[in-house]
Design a protein around this motif. Structure first.
Motif, PDB file in Angstrom:
ATOM      1  N   LYS A  79       2.392  12.206   0.836  1.00 52.99           N
ATOM      2  CA  LYS A  79       2.202  13.479   1.533  1.00 52.99           C
ATOM      3  C   LYS A  79       3.228  14.475   1.004  1.00 52.99           C
ATOM      4  O   LYS A  79       4.268  14.096   0.454  1.00 52.99           O
ATOM      5  CB  LYS A  79       2.346  13.311   3.046  1.00 52.99           C
ATOM      6  N   LYS A 100       0.847  -1.192   0.000  1.00 52.14           N
ATOM      7  CA  LYS A 100       0.000   0.000   0.000  1.00 52.14           C
ATOM      8  C   LYS A 100       0.883   1.242   0.000  1.00 52.14           C
ATOM      9  O   LYS A 100       1.971   1.243   0.571  1.00 52.14           O
ATOM     10  CB  LYS A 100      -0.920  -0.003   1.222  1.00 52.14           C
ATOM     11  N   TYR A 101       0.370   2.295  -0.633  1.00 48.61           N
ATOM     12  CA  TYR A 101       1.154   3.513  -0.794  1.00 48.61           C
ATOM     13  C   TYR A 101       0.347   4.718  -0.308  1.00 48.61           C
ATOM     14  O   TYR A 101      -0.824   4.873  -0.654  1.00 48.61           O
ATOM     15  CB  TYR A 101       1.544   3.718  -2.260  1.00 48.61           C
ATOM     16  N   GLU A 102       0.997   5.558   0.482  1.00 46.74           N
ATOM     17  CA  GLU A 102       0.394   6.814   0.927  1.00 46.74           C
ATOM     18  C   GLU A 102       1.370   7.948   0.624  1.00 46.74           C
ATOM     19  O   GLU A 102       2.576   7.811   0.835  1.00 46.74           O
ATOM     20  CB  GLU A 102       0.092   6.772   2.426  1.00 46.74           C
TER      21      GLU A 102
END
Length: 336
Positions: free
Chosen positions: A127, A123-125
């Motif tokens: 910011k 999973k990638y987040e």
């Protein structure tokens, strides 16, 4: 590929009597005679393809010999078997720079999702401001039995190279680079010995910087022009008075500097500097990839030279981090 090369690959080779070896271990595709021969036939089929990438059959010096082309293809077939992937799908995602076979970051991301044994996928987040060096990705993946996902953060400023994709699509490039770095920390056995496009680009940039430094040091040094006019008057010494004899200082004793001669010595020195015992390192490396460390090996000088070279190429700090994580997990399981 030239017609001559293709026809040479298609011709049957004279057979010779071989000793048949049967093996069912984790490296059976290499040590079992029948399986090895089958992989070699696959490499031959790949080498005979007219759409074979150019870097596998020629370089600046010219066209490779047919067996060299087949050997290059076998490298891809062997790595594909380790990953459990179609070698003909892996082949287009490779390239060669500086004599090293490298794999695209997107391929490594696919391998991690398919073969790391995760619960789900990576999973990638994101910011930060897209397009700036502060734009950051957090990659996370959860292994079965772990209470929390394993995470790693990487910013554009930390990862970017001269690759034009960092300018055109930094978000996607950050995904690929983040997945590679995550894999090297949390499942290095999957990418052990694998060179990626980011690695090659950094090596090229370092080489260019070193070459520039050498050229700068080689430039001639010009002294400032002396002002015109009469030469300065130097007072004559009084030769009648004896000069005071000052004792010459004793030469400083310099300790001999130890220069590592090979990868084993470099690895041993690095572990010493990091205060990480050789026994602990070898034991941890055996947990990561049992096939690389034979039974009875306990210290670095006993390791094969090629294993030490791969450890240094992969990054010792990342492998040590993974060993510490493995040790912590084993302690948790033992406590339960």
């Amino acid at each position: 590929m030239s017609t001559t090369t293709q026809s040479a690959l298609a011709q049957p080779k004279p057979t010779r009597e071989l000793r048949v070896v049967e093996d069912s271990g984790p490296l059976a595709h290499l040590f079992d005679t029948a399986r090895f021969d089958h992989l070699y036939r696959i490499a031959g089929a790949m080498a005979a393809a007219s759409l074979l990438p150019e870097h596998l059959w020629r370089n600046k010096q010219g066209v490779f010999e047919p067996e060299q082309v087949r050997g290059n293809c076998f490298l891809i077939v062997n790595q594909s078997v380790r990953w459990g992937m179609d070698p003909f799908a892996v082949m287009p995602e490779t390239y060669v720079v500086g004599g090293k076979l490298a794999y695209q970051g997107k391929l490594i991301a696919a391998v991690v999702n398919a073969r790391a044994g995760l619960e789900g996928r990576l999973k990638y987040e994101f910011k930060g401001k897209k397009g700036s060096d502060d734009f950051t990705i957090t990659v996370s993946g959860k292994f079965p039995g772990d209470e929390e996902a394993s995470e790693l953060s990487l910013s554009v400023g930390e990862a970017k190279t001269g690759n034009d994709m960092w300018r055109k699509d930094p978000e996607q490039k950050l995904v690929y680079s983040g997945a590679v770095k995550w894999a090297r920390r949390y499942c290095p056995e999957i990418v052990l010995g694998v060179v990626t496009d980011d690695d090659i680009e950094r090596m090229n940039e370092r080489a260019a910087a070193e070459e520039k430094t050498v050229k700068q040091k080689a430039r001639p040094v010009f002294t400032e022009p002396q002002p015109e006019g009469p030469a300065p008057v130097v007072a004559e010494e009084n030769t009648l008075e004896p000069k005071e004899q000052k004792p010459e200082p004793a030469p400083e004793k310099k300790e001999p500097v130890f220069v590592p001669a090979n990868a084993r010595e470099k690895l041993a020195v690095a572990l010493r500097d990091l205060d990480f015992s050789q026994e602990r390192f070898v034991s941890g490396l055996r947990r990561i990839d049992p096939g690389k460390v034979a039974d009875g090996i306990t210290i670095v000088p006993q390791l094969p030279e090629e294993v030490c070279e791969r450890v240094l190429e992969e990054g010792l700090d990342e492998i040590l981090d993974f060993i510490r994580i493995k040790e912590a997990k084993d302690e948790d399981r033992a406590g339960k």
